[in-house]
Design an enzyme around this catalytic site. Structure first.
Site, short mmCIF file in Angstrom:
data_model
loop_
_atom_site.label_atom_id
_atom_site.label_comp_id
_atom_site.label_asym_id
_atom_site.label_seq_id
_atom_site.Cartn_x
_atom_site.Cartn_y
_atom_site.Cartn_z
N HIS A 170 -3.93 -5.16 0.51
CA HIS A 170 -3.47 -5.69 1.81
C HIS A 170 -3.63 -7.21 1.85
CE1 HIS A 170 -2.85 -1.90 4.02
NE2 HIS A 170 -3.75 -1.43 3.18
N SER A 220 -1.68 -12.84 37.88
CA SER A 220 -3.05 -12.35 37.83
C SER A 220 -4.05 -13.48 37.66
CB SER A 220 -3.21 -11.39 36.66
OG SER A 220 -3.10 -12.09 35.43
N GLY A 221 -3.55 -14.68 37.34
CA GLY A 221 -4.44 -15.79 37.00
C GLY A 221 -4.74 -15.84 35.52
N GLY A 222 -4.28 -14.81 34.77
CA GLY A 222 -4.50 -14.76 33.33
C GLY A 222 -3.45 -15.55 32.57
N VAL A 223 -3.64 -15.60 31.26
CA VAL A 223 -2.78 -16.40 30.39
C VAL A 223 -1.34 -15.88 30.40
CG1 VAL A 223 -2.38 -17.18 28.02
CG2 VAL A 223 -4.71 -17.06 28.91
N GLU A 259 -2.63 -9.17 4.15
CA GLU A 259 -2.67 -9.67 5.52
C GLU A 259 -4.08 -9.81 6.08
OE1 GLU A 259 -2.16 -5.16 5.79
OE2 GLU A 259 -1.49 -6.80 4.50
N CYS A 270 0.83 -1.20 0.00
CA CYS A 270 0.00 0.00 0.00
C CYS A 270 0.87 1.27 0.00
CB CYS A 270 -0.99 -0.03 1.15
SG CYS A 270 -2.39 1.10 0.92
N SER A 307 0.54 -13.86 32.44
CA SER A 307 1.37 -14.00 33.64
C SER A 307 1.61 -15.46 33.98
CB SER A 307 0.73 -13.27 34.83
OG SER A 307 -0.47 -13.88 35.23
N THR A 308 0.64 -16.33 33.69
CA THR A 308 0.81 -17.76 33.97
C THR A 308 1.91 -18.36 33.10
OG1 THR A 308 -1.50 -18.01 34.64
CG2 THR A 308 -0.33 -20.01 33.97
#
Length: 509
Positions: free
Chosen positions: A167, A221-224, A169, A79, A226-227
C-alpha cells in the site's frame, strides 16, 4: 474538461487514502464502486484498482470488466487489484504461508522501471494481505520483491499496466508518494492543475450558471464545512443566499454570539435563531444516544423549516456535504454499516421541496480548509476543530438537563481556552470534554463531596476516519484538571481518554 484519475473501489479501508494522496499531487480523482462504474471518457487519464477485504479466490469476490480500461489506459492495481490482475488473466493466487501485515522491506529489482523511478534500491513498504501471487501470467515482469513476497510489484509488457502488492498510500510506505507520483504524473501525464484556487474559480462559475437568480437557503453551524460552502455561494450569488444559524442550546459556551460576530465581517446574510428551550425540552429524560440524535435531527428540521418558509421564492437548499459523505453513501456494498446516525440534515429536501446544491461534495476536509483560506476566511473559523452536529448532547452521557449542559459548557471552555493559551490547539485535530453519568467521592477542604467526573479528549487525525490520542504534556493536564475542579461546581474528578480510533470512536456517543 477536468482531467482525472479514476479509483475503482473494491471495499478497501484505504481507498479514500489513495484518493487523498492523488489529490495531494494536485491531480483530481474520483472514487467509484467496482459495480457502478462511470463512462470512461477522454477526461480519464488513468485508473487505480483498490485493495479489498475479499480474497480473489472467494466465490463472491468482486469482479469487474476491464475491457474498456486494460491496455487502453494506464492502470495500477494495488493489493487486491494486483492479485486480481494476476489471477484473472492466467496467473495464480494462493493463501500466503504466513499472512503479511505491517512493515516490510521492498527491493527494487528493475530500478529503470517507470513506476520505480527515484525510489531507493531498498525501501520500507506497508503490507496488508493474506494471499500471495505464486505465479504471474506470460508477459508479466516482476519489478520489485520482498523477503517474503517474490511478486511484490510487476508490470505487463506491451501495455501501460502495473501492479503492487503493498500500500503506497499509507505513511508507513516511506516512498509511496514518489511511486504514486511516478504513476499519476509520469505515466498518466496529469498536469497537476487541481488546486484550491482553480476549484474556487470553477465552482463559483458553475454555481452562477446552475442557480442563476434563484434564492438559496443554507443552515450554518459555525463549522468549517458550512462556512466555506456559504462563502463560495455568497461569492457566486451574493444576497440571494440566506443563511440560518440555529442555537439548539447545546453549543459551546457563548458560541452562538461569537459565531454570529465572526460572520458579521464576511458580508453574509445570516439570521440567528435561539431554540434551546425546544431542544432541551424534547430531550428531557432521554438517555439513549441514538434517540438523542433523532430528536435533535427532527427538531433542527422543524426549526429550520419554519424559518425557511418565511423566505419568499426560495428554490434551493445548500448543504455542506463533503466527499467522504458521498463516497460512503455509494460504497461497494451500499452504505457502510451504521455506527451512529449522521448529523447531516437528512429529510430537509423532502420537507421543503427544494433542489439541493452541495458545493463541497468533491472535497476532503483538509481540502475544504485550503479552499477556505483561498477565499480569505479567517483562521478563527477555518482552524476550528470539528464539532458534532448534535452538539454537547452526545458529550453528556445519560440524561440532558440545563444544569448538566451548563456544567459541560464551563468545563469545555476551560479546556479549549487552555489549549489555545498553551499553543496546543492547532496541534490537535479535535478536542472536547465528556460529562460522565457517574459520580465519585472526593474531598474539598474538610468536606466530603460526591460529584461528577469529566473525561478530556484530544485526538490527532487528518480527516477523522482514523485518529490517535494526543500526548498532551502532564503539566498541562495537571493545570487544566486543577482549574476545572476549582472553578466548576459539580465536578470533582477529571480523567484523560487515551483511546485511539479504531477501536474507539472520537465521540463517546
Amino acid at each position: 474538461m477536468q482531467e482525472k484519475i479514476l479509483i475503482i473501489d473494491f471495499g478497501s479501508q484505504y481507498t479514500q487514502l489513495i484518493a487523498r494522496r492523488v489529490r495531494e499531487l494536485s491531480v483530481y480523482c474520483e472514487i467509484h464502486p467496482f459495480n457502478h462504474l462511470p463512462a470512461i471518457d477522454a477526461s480519464v487519464r488513468g485508473v487505480i484498482l483498490s485493495g479489498s477485504p475479499f480474497s480473489v479466490r472467494d466465490a463472491g469476490a468482486p469482479r469487474i470488466d476491464l475491457s474498456a480500461i486494460k491496455g487502453r489506459l494506464p492502470l495500477l492495481g494495488v493489493c487486491y487489484g494486483a492479485q486480481y490482475l494476476a489471477q484473472h488473466f492466467g496467473g495464480e493466487v494462493t493463501p500466503a504461508p504466513s499472512r503479511e501485515y505491517g512493515r516490510a522491506m521492498l527491493t527494487v529489482v528493475e530500478p529503470d522501471d517507470r513506476l520505480m523511478e527515484g525510489l531507493p534500491r531498498t525501501t520500507q513498504v506497508w503490507m496488508s494481505h493474506g494471499d500471495t501471487i505464486t505465479r504471474v501470467p506470460d508477459g508479466y515482469r516482476i519489478v520489485a520483491s520482498t523477503a517474503e513476497v517474490h511478486v511484490a510489484a510487476y508490470r505487463i509488457e506491451g501495455e501501460p499496466t502495473w501492479a503492487i502488492q503493498f500500500h503506497p498510500e499509507v505513511y508507513h510506505s516511506t516512498d509511496g508518494v514518489q511511486l504514486l507520483r511516478n504513476f499519476v504524473v509520469g505515466i498518466c501525464s496529469c498536469a497537476q492543475s487541481w488546486t484550491s484556487e482553480s476549484f474556487v474559480e470553477t465552482t463559483v462559475r458553475e454555481l452562477r450558471e446552475k442557480i442563476g437568480d434563484d434564492k438559496v437557503v443554507l443552515g450554518l453551524s459555525g463549522g468549517v464545512d458550512s462556512t466555506v460552502a456559504a462563502v463560495l455561494l455568497h461569492r457566486a450569488i451574493g444576497e440571494n443566499l440566506h443563511c440560518i444559524f440555529v442555537d439548539s442550546g447545546l453549543l459551546r459556551k457563548n458560541e452562538f454570539e461569537s459565531v454570529l460576530d465572526s460572520y458579521k465581517g464576511m458580508g453574509l446574510n445570516v439570521k440567528g435563531v435561539k431554540a434551546g428551550d425546544k431542544f432541551l425540552g424534547d430531550l428531557a429524560g432521554v438517555t439513549d444516544p441514538e434517540a438523542k440524535r433523532k430528536i435533535i435531527g427532527r427538531d433542527f428540521v422543524e426549526v429550520f423549516n419554519a424559518e425557511a418558509q418565511q423566505l419568499a421564492d426560495v428554490k434551493w437548499l445548500a448543504q455542506g456535504t463533503i466527499y467522504p459523505d458521498v463516497v460512503e453513501s455509494a460504497s461497494v456494498n451500499g452504505p457502510a454499516a451504521k455506527i451512529k446516525s449522521h448529523h447531516n440534515v437528512g429529510g430537509l429536501p423532502e420537507h421543503m421541496h427544494l433542489k439541493v446544491v452541495e458545493p463541497l461534495r468533491l472535497l476532503f476536509k483538509d481540502e475544504v480548509r485550503r479552499v477556505g483560506r483561498s477565499l480569505g476566511i479567517g483562521e478563527e473559523l477555518i482552524g476550528r476543530h470539528p464539532f458534532p452536529g448534535p452538539g454537547l448532547a452526545i458529550r453528556i452521557l445519560g440524561e440532558i438537563t440545563p444544569e448538566r449542559v451548563e456544567i459541560l459548557q464551563n468545563v469545555d471552555k476551560i479546556y479549549i481556552d487552555a489549549l489555545r493559551e498553551h499553543g496546543l490547539y492547532d496541534q490537535v485535530w479535535q478536542a472536547g470534554v465528556i460529562l460522565l453519568p457517574v459520580k465519585s467521592v472526593g474531598v474539598m477542604g474538610d468536606e466530603r463531596t460526591y460529584e461528577s467526573c469529566v473525561a478530556l479528549r484530544a485526538v490527532a487525525s487528518t480527516d477523522g476516519m482514523t485518529a490517535d490520542w494526543v500526548h498532551l504534556p502532564y503539566e498541562f493536564l495537571a493545570r487544566v484538571s486543577n482549574d476545572i475542579i476549582n472553578k466548576v461546581r459539580g465536578v470533582n474528578r477529571v480523567v484523560y481518554d487515551i483511546s485511539s480510533k479504531p477501536p474507539a470512536t472520537i465521540e463517546w456517543e
